[in-house]
Design a protein around this motif. Structure first.
Motif, PDB file in Angstrom:
ATOM      1  N   MET A  94       0.675  -1.243   0.060  1.00  0.00           N
ATOM      2  CA  MET A  94       0.058   0.166  -0.023  1.00  0.00           C
ATOM      3  C   MET A  94       1.036   1.152  -0.082  1.00  0.00           C
ATOM      4  O   MET A  94       0.477   2.210  -0.763  1.00  0.00           O
ATOM      5  CB  MET A  94      -0.840   0.096   1.055  1.00  0.00           C
ATOM      6  CG  MET A  94      -2.152   1.266   1.348  1.00  0.00           C
ATOM      7  SD  MET A  94      -2.658   1.190   2.884  1.00  0.00           S
ATOM      8  CE  MET A  94      -3.430  -0.356   3.046  1.00  0.00           C
ATOM      9  N   HIS A  95       1.780   1.093   0.876  1.00  0.00           N
ATOM     10  CA  HIS A  95       2.896   2.532   0.940  1.00  0.00           C
ATOM     11  C   HIS A  95       3.747   2.590  -0.172  1.00  0.00           C
ATOM     12  O   HIS A  95       4.482   3.540  -0.284  1.00  0.00           O
ATOM     13  CB  HIS A  95       3.496   2.523   2.216  1.00  0.00           C
ATOM     14  CG  HIS A  95       2.761   2.721   3.283  1.00  0.00           C
ATOM     15  ND1 HIS A  95       2.438   4.074   3.766  1.00  0.00           N
ATOM     16  CD2 HIS A  95       1.945   2.054   4.248  1.00  0.00           C
ATOM     17  CE1 HIS A  95       1.691   4.257   4.869  1.00  0.00           C
ATOM     18  NE2 HIS A  95       1.339   2.960   5.259  1.00  0.00           N
ATOM     19  N   LEU A 127     -10.461   5.634   6.447  1.00  0.00           N
ATOM     20  CA  LEU A 127      -9.917   4.350   7.231  1.00  0.00           C
ATOM     21  C   LEU A 127      -8.560   4.291   7.370  1.00  0.00           C
ATOM     22  O   LEU A 127      -7.708   4.062   8.331  1.00  0.00           O
ATOM     23  CB  LEU A 127     -10.693   3.138   7.132  1.00  0.00           C
ATOM     24  CG  LEU A 127     -10.243   2.145   8.061  1.00  0.00           C
ATOM     25  CD1 LEU A 127     -10.529   2.261   9.473  1.00  0.00           C
ATOM     26  CD2 LEU A 127     -10.940   0.676   7.493  1.00  0.00           C
ATOM     27  N   VAL A 128      -8.106   4.261   5.846  1.00  0.00           N
ATOM     28  CA  VAL A 128      -6.660   4.081   5.907  1.00  0.00           C
ATOM     29  C   VAL A 128      -6.056   5.221   6.139  1.00  0.00           C
ATOM     30  O   VAL A 128      -4.881   5.330   6.848  1.00  0.00           O
ATOM     31  CB  VAL A 128      -6.258   3.826   4.312  1.00  0.00           C
ATOM     32  CG1 VAL A 128      -5.051   4.265   3.731  1.00  0.00           C
ATOM     33  CG2 VAL A 128      -6.816   2.689   3.665  1.00  0.00           C
ATOM     34  N   GLU A 129      -6.491   6.491   6.251  1.00  0.00           N
ATOM     35  CA  GLU A 129      -5.846   7.790   6.672  1.00  0.00           C
ATOM     36  C   GLU A 129      -5.771   7.792   8.240  1.00  0.00           C
ATOM     37  O   GLU A 129      -4.744   8.240   8.694  1.00  0.00           O
ATOM     38  CB  GLU A 129      -6.581   9.021   5.975  1.00  0.00           C
ATOM     39  CG  GLU A 129      -5.912  10.112   6.913  1.00  0.00           C
ATOM     40  CD  GLU A 129      -6.782  11.396   6.487  1.00  0.00           C
ATOM     41  OE1 GLU A 129      -6.406  12.603   6.787  1.00  0.00           O
ATOM     42  OE2 GLU A 129      -7.894  11.263   5.641  1.00  0.00           O
ATOM     43  N   HIS A 135      -1.550   6.935   5.505  1.00  0.00           N
ATOM     44  CA  HIS A 135      -1.301   7.003   4.170  1.00  0.00           C
ATOM     45  C   HIS A 135      -1.389   8.622   3.396  1.00  0.00           C
ATOM     46  O   HIS A 135      -2.320   9.006   3.461  1.00  0.00           O
ATOM     47  CB  HIS A 135      -2.108   6.037   3.280  1.00  0.00           C
ATOM     48  CG  HIS A 135      -1.435   5.866   2.014  1.00  0.00           C
ATOM     49  ND1 HIS A 135      -1.471   6.715   0.861  1.00  0.00           N
ATOM     50  CD2 HIS A 135      -0.855   4.535   1.487  1.00  0.00           C
ATOM     51  CE1 HIS A 135      -0.563   6.129  -0.383  1.00  0.00           C
ATOM     52  NE2 HIS A 135      -0.502   4.822   0.231  1.00  0.00           N
ATOM     53  N   PRO A 136      -0.296   8.845   3.195  1.00  0.00           N
ATOM     54  CA  PRO A 136      -0.503  10.266   2.679  1.00  0.00           C
ATOM     55  C   PRO A 136      -1.228  10.625   1.480  1.00  0.00           C
ATOM     56  O   PRO A 136      -1.364  11.755   1.213  1.00  0.00           O
ATOM     57  CB  PRO A 136       1.090  10.681   2.093  1.00  0.00           C
ATOM     58  CG  PRO A 136       1.788   9.529   2.015  1.00  0.00           C
ATOM     59  CD  PRO A 136       1.040   8.391   2.888  1.00  0.00           C
ATOM     60  N   ALA A 172      -9.823  10.697  -1.087  1.00  0.00           N
ATOM     61  CA  ALA A 172     -11.124  10.717  -0.603  1.00  0.00           C
ATOM     62  C   ALA A 172     -11.762  12.063  -1.049  1.00  0.00           C
ATOM     63  O   ALA A 172     -13.053  12.286  -1.562  1.00  0.00           O
ATOM     64  CB  ALA A 172     -11.163  10.805   0.874  1.00  0.00           C
ATOM     65  N   ARG A 173     -11.004  13.024  -1.076  1.00  0.00           N
ATOM     66  CA  ARG A 173     -11.516  14.270  -1.600  1.00  0.00           C
ATOM     67  C   ARG A 173     -11.812  14.507  -3.148  1.00  0.00           C
ATOM     68  O   ARG A 173     -12.934  14.819  -3.448  1.00  0.00           O
ATOM     69  CB  ARG A 173     -10.377  15.491  -1.351  1.00  0.00           C
ATOM     70  CG  ARG A 173     -10.231  15.972   0.057  1.00  0.00           C
ATOM     71  CD  ARG A 173      -9.119  17.078   0.127  1.00  0.00           C
ATOM     72  NE  ARG A 173      -9.530  18.208  -1.066  1.00  0.00           N
ATOM     73  CZ  ARG A 173      -8.528  19.104  -1.350  1.00  0.00           C
ATOM     74  NH1 ARG A 173      -7.430  19.290  -0.728  1.00  0.00           N
ATOM     75  NH2 ARG A 173      -8.894  20.199  -2.133  1.00  0.00           N
ATOM     76  N   ALA A 174     -10.950  13.568  -3.935  1.00  0.00           N
ATOM     77  CA  ALA A 174     -11.041  13.146  -5.282  1.00  0.00           C
ATOM     78  C   ALA A 174     -12.602  12.677  -5.538  1.00  0.00           C
ATOM     79  O   ALA A 174     -13.068  12.729  -6.752  1.00  0.00           O
ATOM     80  CB  ALA A 174      -9.833  12.710  -5.790  1.00  0.00           C
TER      81      ALA A 174
END
Length: 248
Positions: free
Chosen positions: A1-2, A75-77, A82-83, A89-91
């Motif tokens: 993921m990273h 949730l990931v944030e 995660h940067p 999410a915004r997109a």
């Protein structure tokens, strides 16, 4: 993921993936809609109004799918920091809101000849309207946080709490008796004739690819804005430092 946490690596991937998703999605969506409106036979009960279902089902799915993406990214944030999660999410918020609105609009167009009314306050329609309001609230919140420099964790919490509405939308026609038809597609089973099911599936996949392309384009635009703002801030700090040295 990273592995894709580095914005430069993500941008390299998105640069070639975006046009692939966009072109493929456009071809599939247009082909499915053209077939639906020109060649799909009328339904025994719904008549020609059945032709709008490939569009209505696709935008309904993506209206819910957009918020599901927001919830997963939130949730990931919150958990893994995660940067790119907050940016993803915004997109997804604006295209998700557009699809939710299209779901309500096409549902009303379909409902007028089928139910004899443009709108009823049943569980499915009401919960979908709530989803649209959640999108608008999330967009306003993230815009304010980006403008004022607040923590994106606030929006992430909002995204997770709003996800409670997704299973309500999904199960509303089962939990409450309403005009809306019960689910025609379930796990491993379908009550839809293949002549309607195949264009519906192609339309849904095509619009899903379009949604992915739009999200990638918006993520690239948000990253570009953030990079431009960072450069302007560094220039302003450098200019302020030069002025301070000259005064001294």
């Amino acid at each position: 993921m990273h592995g894709f946490a580095n914005p430069a690596r993500f941008l390299r991937l998105a640069k070639w993936l975006t046009p692939v998703l966009l072109v493929t999605g456009l071809v599939m969506a247009i082909a499915a809609l053209v077939y639906s409106y020109t060649s799909m036979p009328p339904d025994r009960l719904m008549g020609d109004s059945v032709k709008i279902l490939p569009l209505h089902v696709a935008v309904s799915w993506l209206g819910m799918g957009g918020w599901t993406m927001i919830a997963i990214a939130s949730l990931v944030e919150l958990v893994w920091r995660h940067p790119l999660a907050a940016i993803a999410a915004r997109a997804a918020a604006v295209p998700g809101a557009v699809f939710a609105f299209c779901c309500l609009a096409t549902g009303s167009i379909w409902g007028r000849p089928t139910w004899g009314t443009w709108w009823v306050w049943d569980g499915r329609l009401t919960s979908m309207l709530v989803l649209l309001f959640l999108y608008l609230g999330y967009i306003a919140l993230t815009s304010a946080l980006a403008r004022e420099g607040g923590s994106s964790r606030i929006a992430a919490i909002f995204g997770l709490v709003g996800a409670i509405n997704i299973p309500i939308i999904n199960r509303s026609v089962v939990w409450w008796n309403s005009l809306h038809q019960p689910p025609s597609l379930t796990m491993g089973n379908s009550a839809i004739d293949p002549v309607y099911l195949y264009p519906l599936a192609v339309s849904t996949l095509g619009f899903s690819l379009l949604f992915g392309a739009i999200v990638l384009m918006r993520m690239r635009a948000i990253l570009a804005d953030m990079q431009a703002e960072a450069r302007l801030r560094r220039k302003a700090q450098a200019a302020a430092g030069s002025m301070a040295e000259g005064t001294a």
